[in-house]
Write a protein that holds these residues in place. Structure first.
Motif, short mmCIF file in Angstrom:
data_model
loop_
_atom_site.label_atom_id
_atom_site.label_comp_id
_atom_site.label_asym_id
_atom_site.label_seq_id
_atom_site.Cartn_x
_atom_site.Cartn_y
_atom_site.Cartn_z
N SER A 1 59.55 29.21 -53.75
CA SER A 1 60.61 28.27 -53.13
C SER A 1 61.18 28.86 -51.67
CB SER A 1 62.00 27.97 -53.98
OG SER A 1 62.41 29.37 -54.16
N PRO A 2 60.07 28.81 -50.81
CA PRO A 2 60.56 29.28 -49.33
C PRO A 2 61.47 28.16 -48.79
CG PRO A 2 58.22 28.35 -49.24
CD PRO A 2 58.79 28.42 -50.83
N ALA A 3 62.56 28.68 -47.99
CA ALA A 3 63.33 27.81 -47.02
C ALA A 3 62.54 27.34 -45.88
CB ALA A 3 64.49 28.64 -46.69
N ILE A 4 62.11 26.34 -46.18
CA ILE A 4 61.24 25.44 -44.84
C ILE A 4 62.10 24.76 -44.03
CG2 ILE A 4 59.27 24.07 -44.44
CD1 ILE A 4 58.07 25.24 -47.12
N ASN A 5 61.88 24.61 -42.70
CA ASN A 5 62.59 23.87 -41.83
C ASN A 5 61.83 22.62 -41.37
OD1 ASN A 5 64.24 22.43 -40.06
ND2 ASN A 5 64.46 24.18 -38.57
N LYS B 1 57.80 25.65 -32.02
CA LYS B 1 57.57 26.51 -32.91
C LYS B 1 56.66 27.67 -32.17
CE LYS B 1 56.72 28.38 -37.33
NZ LYS B 1 57.94 29.09 -37.87
N ALA B 2 57.04 28.93 -32.81
CA ALA B 2 56.24 30.18 -31.88
C ALA B 2 56.11 31.22 -33.15
CB ALA B 2 57.01 30.52 -31.01
N GLY B 3 54.90 31.91 -32.96
CA GLY B 3 54.89 33.00 -33.97
C GLY B 3 53.09 33.13 -33.83
N TYR B 4 52.90 34.40 -34.76
CA TYR B 4 51.30 34.85 -34.63
C TYR B 4 50.78 33.96 -35.71
CZ TYR B 4 52.24 38.89 -31.57
OH TYR B 4 52.40 39.60 -30.35
N LEU B 5 49.42 33.61 -35.31
CA LEU B 5 48.54 33.12 -36.12
C LEU B 5 47.01 33.64 -35.78
CD1 LEU B 5 49.37 29.31 -35.54
CD2 LEU B 5 50.20 30.58 -37.63
N ASN B 6 46.34 33.68 -37.12
CA ASN B 6 45.07 34.11 -36.87
C ASN B 6 44.17 32.78 -36.28
OD1 ASN B 6 45.52 36.64 -37.64
ND2 ASN B 6 45.24 36.17 -39.73
N LYS C 1 53.39 30.96 -46.89
CA LYS C 1 53.65 29.80 -47.14
C LYS C 1 54.60 29.01 -46.07
CE LYS C 1 54.23 26.32 -50.92
NZ LYS C 1 54.64 26.36 -52.27
N LYS C 2 55.63 29.75 -45.89
CA LYS C 2 56.84 29.22 -44.95
C LYS C 2 56.17 28.79 -43.79
CE LYS C 2 61.19 30.38 -43.50
NZ LYS C 2 61.17 30.29 -41.64
N GLU C 3 55.55 29.72 -43.03
CA GLU C 3 55.02 29.66 -41.71
C GLU C 3 53.88 28.43 -41.68
OE1 GLU C 3 55.60 31.27 -38.58
OE2 GLU C 3 57.41 31.44 -39.70
N TYR C 4 53.20 28.56 -42.75
CA TYR C 4 52.07 27.46 -43.07
C TYR C 4 52.82 26.08 -42.87
CZ TYR C 4 48.89 24.72 -46.05
OH TYR C 4 48.04 23.96 -46.44
N GLU C 5 53.70 26.02 -43.96
CA GLU C 5 54.50 24.71 -43.72
C GLU C 5 55.24 24.17 -42.65
OE1 GLU C 5 54.43 22.44 -46.14
OE2 GLU C 5 53.76 23.64 -47.94
N GLU C 6 55.96 25.30 -41.97
CA GLU C 6 56.70 24.81 -40.85
C GLU C 6 55.76 24.68 -39.55
OE1 GLU C 6 59.33 27.91 -39.82
OE2 GLU C 6 60.74 27.32 -41.59
#
Length: 649
Positions: free
Chosen positions: A270-274, A280-285, A360-365
């Motif tokens: 149950s990740p806290a997804i916004n 949005k910003a962050g590292y991705l492959n 999963k949280k980063e994936y959904e956001e």
């Protein structure tokens, strides 16, 4: 002064062994003095060199202090006070440089020069006289040996006289050189004491003069300046200490966080997804193809900027454009047995880039943020509210500044009901929780209720079994709009247009959550009798709604292309059904609302011929006697050329 040992000049001619022994002592002393003098001169030259270097160093220091102002510090804001202080210090260093130059000159004249003169004059003279004395002694020994070998039996007076004269000359020369040598050695005992003290006297006087001039030059005017600088330094040091303490406490707090911060995908269940993000910003492959069947994955920093997805490699100064997100779609994909992969597809349907999130949280956001951006929510006046309206099915709050819906007349009692008079109702009073949403226009949203009703189900679109597919030729209004069906759902109330806003919110939120991007495009024909959805290719009517069954209709003010209406149907068993339909238009939704409102006014006016005549006078007509929308007059030509977003029937 102690008694100085010296060589007796009277014993120079006799040149006895005792005299020679004493002479060797003096010579040893002179040799030691020469060696020491060379070492002392090196030390003094080093001091002089250091003083010269001090002059050059202070000169360079002054230039560097002035150069601080010309440096382009990235974080140099607020350094004006420091710059002014360094300018003053530069002047001080320049003045000190003058004193250092004077001291260097004084050391050269009073310290280095005397010791050099002593070495070159006195010690060199002693060394030269020593060599001359040695040569003279050797000549005397040779002449004495020659004289001693004169024969006794055969005396040659002439030879004897020549050899005697040669001995006399050699002895005289030895005597003279020994006298000079003895005198130089005796004088050296005095000169070495002077030579040792005179340079140090000059060094000490030079330093004293330097410090006196410096004290006279700076003691009075520098006290207040140095005091202020010291206070400033202490203040900065105090700020540093306070900041260091804050950073230490902050560091402890950051280190004391839960271990889940460091663990990727720590809360999978149950990740806290916004879901309201428009940035949005962050590292991705990033997946890169290196051959026909080979790929590589590169970890890069991604961020959104307006409607663009940007990428910035580590160490790069700025990011570069990777993908234009406007009208793009994003979906989850299975890729190389990796988790949390998603793909961005261009508006033309071409597969774009494939990315992988670390949790999963980063994936959904990331998916929600790209969905929001692709819908151009970031262009609204209030992006936060826009994102909330479209995505957040749990945290949406109905706001009073949303667009007011059109005034709807009750056709039975002619009562005018303002849309906002009923007030804002609770979401559960407008739409039942768990109501299914129909994303395809083929089946109605009310079918789910009809399955539990039993009996004969009435046509949800208000059509009779033998209704004609074509619009009646005598319709006074025919206006066409290009729309895309987003969804429909059953509602519990049609008293206020808030039910339309709630339906919009839930439909768009469900599309974003379930990654549904396919939309059915239709031509919405607004006539004075009904609303028809026509297939643009086959011209077949997909659905038709009697205009009298449209009880609410409204456009959203934040996203003006969203339009919705409520259909109220009476079924055979006396029950009533209400459904909300949500569309996206190529034009402003207010135009569609105006056309529907005009159609309902025509229906009302048809009951009274005089009212109909007045209405026909107030609204322009086409060549065939049909109503034309006023706001289409100036856009008719351009709109038709741009792909038929609106067309007049």
């Amino acid at each position: 002064m102690p008694v100085v040992d010296k060589l007796l000049l009277e014993e120079a001619l006799q040149d006895s062994p005792q005299t020679r022994s004493l002479l060797s002592v003096f010579e040893e002393d002179a040799g030691t003095l020469t060696e020491y003098t060379n070492q002392l001169l090196q030390a003094m030259q080093r001091v002089y060199g250091a003083q010269n270097e001090m002059c050059l160093a202070t000169q360079q220091l002054s230039k560097q202090l002035l150069a601080y102002e010309k440096q382009h510090f990235a974080l140099g804001k607020g350094d004006e006070e420091v710059i002014a202080t360094l300018h003053y210090f530069s002047k001080v260093v320049d003045e000190l440089n003058i004193l250092h130059s004077e001291l260097a000159k004084q050391l050269a004249d009073t310290m280095v020069l005397p010791i050099i003169q002593f070495r070159e004059k006195d010690l060199t003279e002693v060394s030269t006289l020593k060599d001359l004395f040695g040569l003279a002694s050797n000549e005397h020994d040779v002449s004495m040996a020659k004289y001693s070998r004169l024969p006794k039996r055969k005396e040659n007076e002439k030879l004897k006289a020549e050899v005697a004269k040669e001995v006399a000359n050699a002895r005289r020369k030895q005597h003279l050189s020994s006298l000079q040598y003895y005198c130089a050695l005796n004088a050296l005992q005095y000169r070495k004491r002077v030579a040792m003290m005179e340079p140090m006297l000059g060094y000490t006087r030079g330093q004293i003069t330097f410090f006196k001039k410096g004290a006279e030059m700076f003691s009075k005017r520098m006290d207040s300046f140095l005091s202020s600088v010291s206070d400033m330094v202490q203040s900065i040091q105090g700020e540093l200490d306070a900041e260091a303490e804050k950073m230490r406490i902050s560091q402890q707090d950051l280190i004391a966080v839960n271990e889940s911060v460091y663990t990727p995908d720590s809360d999978v269940i149950s990740p806290a997804i916004n879901r309201n993000l428009i940035q949005k910003a962050g590292y991705l492959n990033l997946r890169n193809k290196t051959g026909l069947v080979t790929t590589t994955w590169e970890r890069l920093y991604f961020f959104t900027q307006g409607g663009n997805l940007m990428c910035q490699p580590r160490g790069a100064v700025a990011g570069g454009l990777i993908q234009d997100l406007d009208n793009c779609s994003v979906m989850a994909v299975d890729c190389e047995d990796r988790r949390y992969c998603f793909q961005i597809t261009t508006p033309t349907g071409k597969a774009g880039i494939t990315l992988q999130a670390e949790s999963k949280k980063e994936y959904e956001e990331w998916i929600c943020a790209i969905n929001n951006i692709s819908r151009q929510i970031y262009l609204t006046d209030n992006p936060e509210v826009g994102a909330c309206f479209h995505l957040s099915i749990h945290s949406f709050n109905l706001l009073s500044h949303y667009s007011t819906c059109q005034t709807v007349k009750n056709m039975e009692n002619d009562e005018v009901i303002p849309s906002g008079s009923a007030g804002i109702q609770d979401c559960t009073q407008l739409i039942a929780p768990g109501t299914p949403i129909q994303f395809d226009i083929v089946l109605p949203a009310m079918e789910f209720l009809d399955q539990n009703r039993g009996g004969r189900r009435a046509n949800p679109f208000g059509e009779s079994e033998d209704s004609s597919k074509d619009e009646e030729e005598d319709s006074l209004l025919q206006q066409m709009f290009v729309v895309r069906f987003l969804g429909s759902m059953a509602v519990q109330s049609d008293e206020t247009c808030e039910v339309i806003y709630e339906a919009m919110r839930q439909v768009l939120a469900a599309r974003a959550i379930h990654n549904i991007f396919r939309m059915t495009e239709s031509h919405l024909m607004v006539t004075s009798k009904n609303l028809r959805l026509i297939d643009p290719q086959t011209q077949v009517t997909r659905a038709s709604f009697e205009l009298t069954t449209v009880t609410q209709f409204a456009a959203h003010q934040e996203n003006r292309r969203l339009i919705g209406f409520v259909i109220h149907l009476s079924e055979t068993l006396g029950e009533e059904s209400m459904s909300a339909y949500v569309f996206e238009s190529n034009t402003e939704g207010e135009k569609i609302c105006y056309a529907i409102s005009l159609g309902k006014e025509i229906i009302e006016a048809q009951r009274d011929p005089e009212a109909l005549a007045q209405l026909m006078k107030s609204v322009p007509l086409t060549n065939d006697g049909k109503f034309m929308l006023l706001n289409d007059l100036s856009e008719e030509d351009g709109t038709m050329h741009e792909g038929g977003e609106e067309s007049e029937a």
